[in-house]
Design a protein around this motif. Structure first.
Motif, mmCIF file in Angstrom:
data_model
loop_
_atom_site.group_PDB
_atom_site.id
_atom_site.type_symbol
_atom_site.label_atom_id
_atom_site.label_comp_id
_atom_site.label_asym_id
_atom_site.label_seq_id
_atom_site.Cartn_x
_atom_site.Cartn_y
_atom_site.Cartn_z
ATOM 1 N N ARG A 140 0.823 -1.214 0.000
ATOM 2 C CA ARG A 140 0.000 0.000 0.000
ATOM 3 C C ARG A 140 0.853 1.258 0.000
ATOM 4 N NH1 ARG A 140 -3.717 -2.661 3.760
ATOM 5 N NH2 ARG A 140 -2.585 -1.655 5.473
ATOM 6 N N ARG A 141 2.079 1.155 0.499
ATOM 7 C CA ARG A 141 2.961 2.324 0.537
ATOM 8 C C ARG A 141 3.903 2.387 -0.657
ATOM 9 N NH1 ARG A 141 3.226 5.474 5.215
ATOM 10 N NH2 ARG A 141 4.776 6.606 4.006
ATOM 11 N N GLY A 142 3.643 1.602 -1.692
ATOM 12 C CA GLY A 142 4.396 1.736 -2.928
ATOM 13 C C GLY A 142 5.537 0.763 -3.112
ATOM 14 N N HIS A 143 5.735 -0.172 -2.169
ATOM 15 C CA HIS A 143 6.774 -1.190 -2.361
ATOM 16 C C HIS A 143 6.218 -2.261 -3.296
ATOM 17 C CE1 HIS A 143 9.741 0.177 0.646
ATOM 18 N NE2 HIS A 143 8.686 0.626 1.291
ATOM 19 N N ARG A 144 6.529 -2.121 -4.572
ATOM 20 C CA ARG A 144 5.937 -2.990 -5.582
ATOM 21 C C ARG A 144 6.692 -4.305 -5.743
ATOM 22 N NH1 ARG A 144 1.061 -1.049 -5.460
ATOM 23 N NH2 ARG A 144 0.949 1.170 -5.966
ATOM 24 N N HIS A 145 7.942 -4.347 -5.336
ATOM 25 C CA HIS A 145 8.713 -5.565 -5.559
ATOM 26 C C HIS A 145 9.057 -6.198 -4.214
ATOM 27 C CE1 HIS A 145 11.187 -7.844 -8.584
ATOM 28 N NE2 HIS A 145 11.505 -8.407 -7.437
ATOM 29 N N LEU A 146 8.212 -7.141 -3.794
ATOM 30 C CA LEU A 146 8.416 -7.867 -2.549
ATOM 31 C C LEU A 146 8.489 -9.355 -2.871
ATOM 32 C CD1 LEU A 146 5.742 -5.653 -1.320
ATOM 33 C CD2 LEU A 146 7.471 -6.059 0.398
ATOM 34 N N GLU A 147 9.479 -10.018 -2.305
ATOM 35 C CA GLU A 147 9.631 -11.451 -2.530
ATOM 36 C C GLU A 147 9.907 -12.156 -1.212
ATOM 37 O OE1 GLU A 147 11.890 -12.907 -5.734
ATOM 38 O OE2 GLU A 147 11.520 -11.183 -7.048
ATOM 39 N N SER A 148 9.331 -13.346 -1.070
ATOM 40 C CA SER A 148 9.539 -14.148 0.128
ATOM 41 C C SER A 148 10.355 -15.374 -0.225
ATOM 42 C CB SER A 148 8.201 -14.584 0.732
ATOM 43 O OG SER A 148 7.417 -13.472 1.089
ATOM 44 N N LEU A 149 11.214 -15.788 0.693
ATOM 45 C CA LEU A 149 12.023 -16.985 0.498
ATOM 46 C C LEU A 149 11.629 -18.008 1.552
ATOM 47 C CD1 LEU A 149 14.372 -18.626 -0.677
ATOM 48 C CD2 LEU A 149 15.899 -17.404 0.892
ATOM 49 N N ASN A 150 11.187 -19.177 1.102
ATOM 50 C CA ASN A 150 10.929 -20.295 2.008
ATOM 51 C C ASN A 150 12.179 -21.164 2.094
ATOM 52 O OD1 ASN A 150 8.316 -19.633 2.604
ATOM 53 N ND2 ASN A 150 7.377 -21.380 1.588
ATOM 54 N N TYR A 151 12.642 -21.419 3.302
ATOM 55 C CA TYR A 151 13.695 -22.420 3.471
ATOM 56 C C TYR A 151 13.099 -23.584 4.235
ATOM 57 C CZ TYR A 151 14.131 -20.149 8.055
ATOM 58 O OH TYR A 151 13.869 -19.613 9.292
ATOM 59 N N SER A 152 13.641 -24.761 4.026
ATOM 60 C CA SER A 152 13.052 -25.979 4.568
ATOM 61 C C SER A 152 13.159 -26.029 6.091
ATOM 62 C CB SER A 152 13.744 -27.212 3.975
ATOM 63 O OG SER A 152 13.342 -28.393 4.645
ATOM 64 N N PRO A 153 12.097 -26.521 6.789
ATOM 65 C CA PRO A 153 12.205 -26.722 8.238
ATOM 66 C C PRO A 153 13.218 -27.795 8.602
ATOM 67 C CG PRO A 153 10.153 -27.649 7.386
ATOM 68 C CD PRO A 153 10.758 -26.853 6.269
ATOM 69 N N LEU A 154 13.648 -28.561 7.611
ATOM 70 C CA LEU A 154 14.661 -29.586 7.847
ATOM 71 C C LEU A 154 16.081 -29.034 7.730
ATOM 72 C CD1 LEU A 154 13.033 -32.549 5.851
ATOM 73 C CD2 LEU A 154 12.824 -32.002 8.290
ATOM 74 N N THR A 155 16.200 -27.751 7.388
ATOM 75 C CA THR A 155 17.523 -27.126 7.319
ATOM 76 C C THR A 155 18.211 -27.251 8.669
ATOM 77 O OG1 THR A 155 16.741 -25.536 5.670
ATOM 78 C CG2 THR A 155 18.772 -24.985 6.846
ATOM 79 N N ARG A 156 19.437 -27.745 8.671
ATOM 80 C CA ARG A 156 20.131 -28.057 9.920
ATOM 81 C C ARG A 156 21.229 -27.052 10.264
ATOM 82 N NH1 ARG A 156 19.549 -33.292 11.615
ATOM 83 N NH2 ARG A 156 21.695 -33.384 12.410
ATOM 84 N N ASP A 157 21.475 -26.098 9.376
ATOM 85 C CA ASP A 157 22.612 -25.204 9.599
ATOM 86 C C ASP A 157 22.258 -23.796 9.133
ATOM 87 O OD1 ASP A 157 25.113 -24.217 10.158
ATOM 88 O OD2 ASP A 157 26.062 -25.053 8.375
ATOM 89 N N ILE A 158 22.468 -22.807 9.984
ATOM 90 C CA ILE A 158 22.219 -21.410 9.631
ATOM 91 C C ILE A 158 23.112 -20.988 8.480
ATOM 92 C CG2 ILE A 158 22.577 -19.042 10.475
ATOM 93 C CD1 ILE A 158 21.421 -19.941 13.160
ATOM 94 N N ARG A 159 24.309 -21.504 8.434
ATOM 95 C CA ARG A 159 25.238 -21.125 7.364
ATOM 96 C C ARG A 159 24.703 -21.576 5.998
ATOM 97 N NH1 ARG A 159 27.844 -23.550 11.559
ATOM 98 N NH2 ARG A 159 29.305 -22.294 12.785
ATOM 99 N N THR A 160 24.140 -22.787 5.946
ATOM 100 C CA THR A 160 23.574 -23.294 4.696
ATOM 101 C C THR A 160 22.401 -22.437 4.252
ATOM 102 O OG1 THR A 160 24.234 -25.554 5.261
ATOM 103 C CG2 THR A 160 22.524 -25.302 3.589
ATOM 104 N N ALA A 161 21.537 -22.069 5.206
ATOM 105 C CA ALA A 161 20.393 -21.209 4.880
ATOM 106 C C ALA A 161 20.860 -19.842 4.407
ATOM 107 C CB ALA A 161 19.478 -21.084 6.095
ATOM 108 N N ALA A 162 21.947 -19.327 4.990
ATOM 109 C CA ALA A 162 22.483 -18.028 4.575
ATOM 110 C C ALA A 162 23.026 -18.087 3.150
ATOM 111 C CB ALA A 162 23.575 -17.585 5.546
ATOM 112 N N GLU A 163 23.635 -19.208 2.785
ATOM 113 C CA GLU A 163 24.111 -19.369 1.412
ATOM 114 C C GLU A 163 22.944 -19.400 0.435
ATOM 115 O OE1 GLU A 163 26.416 -22.907 1.564
ATOM 116 O OE2 GLU A 163 28.084 -21.993 2.659
ATOM 117 N N LEU A 164 21.854 -20.066 0.820
ATOM 118 C CA LEU A 164 20.655 -20.087 -0.015
ATOM 119 C C LEU A 164 20.104 -18.677 -0.191
ATOM 120 C CD1 LEU A 164 18.265 -21.503 -1.447
ATOM 121 C CD2 LEU A 164 17.221 -21.803 0.812
ATOM 122 N N LEU A 165 20.063 -17.910 0.894
ATOM 123 C CA LEU A 165 19.605 -16.525 0.807
ATOM 124 C C LEU A 165 20.492 -15.737 -0.141
ATOM 125 C CD1 LEU A 165 17.932 -14.077 1.714
ATOM 126 C CD2 LEU A 165 19.477 -13.853 3.678
#
Length: 316
Positions: free
Chosen positions: A125-150
């Protein structure tokens, strides 16, 4: 690191201050949880990514090709090529400096993108037209791996949109993943502003029984990930805005949700009267997030964006 005044509190029930505030916050948490359970199945599938905009039709002044004043001919040629089954290249177009960068939304532990339904609507509503969400698996076992995916996701967004930098909003564990990407994987060259909501920057001691999950153990104080984030981060170019609440029962102690690092440009915003689950959905917090994302870019931001190049970069 700066500490801003608290956001306006929610109306309190009669009675002792903290007990009534905690009761009201708990009731709100239950309402938010019920709503989120309804929306949760709709966020299980990955978000459909928008297609890149097609490039402008080619122009030519030579014989047999369309000239500069005849764009319809170029468009017709492109349609004809598509009909023949020929591949057409798509490239990112230049972005005007006044266009806000894309916003990436990153959910918390055992959650998905549905947690951002309300915030996404508020930002749109405030004009942010490009918004994207990233789903990572609940089975992800390492923050570092999730950060690489991001990191790969951010690179893809930059390549597709033509933007050099993005903003990131992370709830709980999502904020910790984003911080690791920024601080340890060179993501500060891509992330302009990182907003975290109830993120255990200093580690949390809550839910000892949940420690069977490796990623939960990484969120505890003294873990190898938390210790890495306490290390030096000279020249980090990302701005941090961290929202924390004194009634957040997931953050133990509650101030662990503050960014406390001498090398980081961080502002900590105290929220009163709400708990952990309400942080991504409360309208007062959403307004403050919009304000943080609408902060004008500095000359340093512009220079960084102009000088950035594609490709993954790892922290030294």
């Amino acid at each position: 690191m700066k500490l801003l005044p608290p956001l306006p509190p929610l109306p309190r029930l009669p009675g002792p201050r903290m007990s009534s505030a905690l009761l009201a916050a708990t009731a709100l948490e239950l309402v938010v949880l019920a709503g989120h359970l309804i929306a949760y199945p709709f966020g299980l599938t990955p978000e459909r990514r928008p297609s890149p905009r097609p490039p402008a039709p080619p122009t030519s002044t030579g014989a047999g090709g369309p000239d500069e004043g005849d764009p319809d001919e170029g468009e017709a040629a492109a349609h004809a090529a598509t009909a023949r089954g020929e591949a057409t290249a798509t490239t990112a177009l230049p972005v005007a400096p006044t266009v806000a960068p894309p916003v990436v939304l990153l959910h918390g532990f055992i959650d998905n993108r549905s947690v951002f339904v309300v915030l996404r609507r508020a930002l749109t509503r405030r004009g942010h037209r490009h918004l994207e969400s990233l789903n990572y698996s609940p089975l992800t076992r390492d923050i570092r791996t999730a950060a690489e995916l991001l990191g790969r996701h951010v690179e893809e967004i930059c390549s597709r949109t033509g933007h050099s930098r993005v903003d990131v909003v992370g709830h709980s564990l999502g904020g910790l993943i984003a911080r690791y990407y920024v601080q340890r994987l060179g993501g500060d060259r891509r992330v302009r502003t990182l907003v975290t909501l109830g993120t255990p920057h200093g580690g949390t001691a809550v839910a000892p029984g949940a420690g069977v999950h490796p990623i939960v153990r990484q969120m505890r104080g003294g873990s190898s990930v938390i210790e890495e984030l306490r290390g030096p981060a000279p020249g980090c170019r990302t701005r941090f805005v961290s929202f924390w609440s004194e009634l957040d029962q997931v953050m133990v102690p509650v101030r662990t949700a503050c960014v406390d690092h001498p090398d980081l440009d961080a502002v900590n915003v105290r929220v009163t009267g709400i708990g952990h689950l309400a942080l991504p959905v409360h309208p007062t917090v959403a307004a403050a997030i919009r304000e943080a994302l609408e902060a004008p870019e500095t000359a340093e931001d512009t220079a960084t964006a102009t000088g950035s190049s594609t490709g993954a970069t790892s922290a030294a």
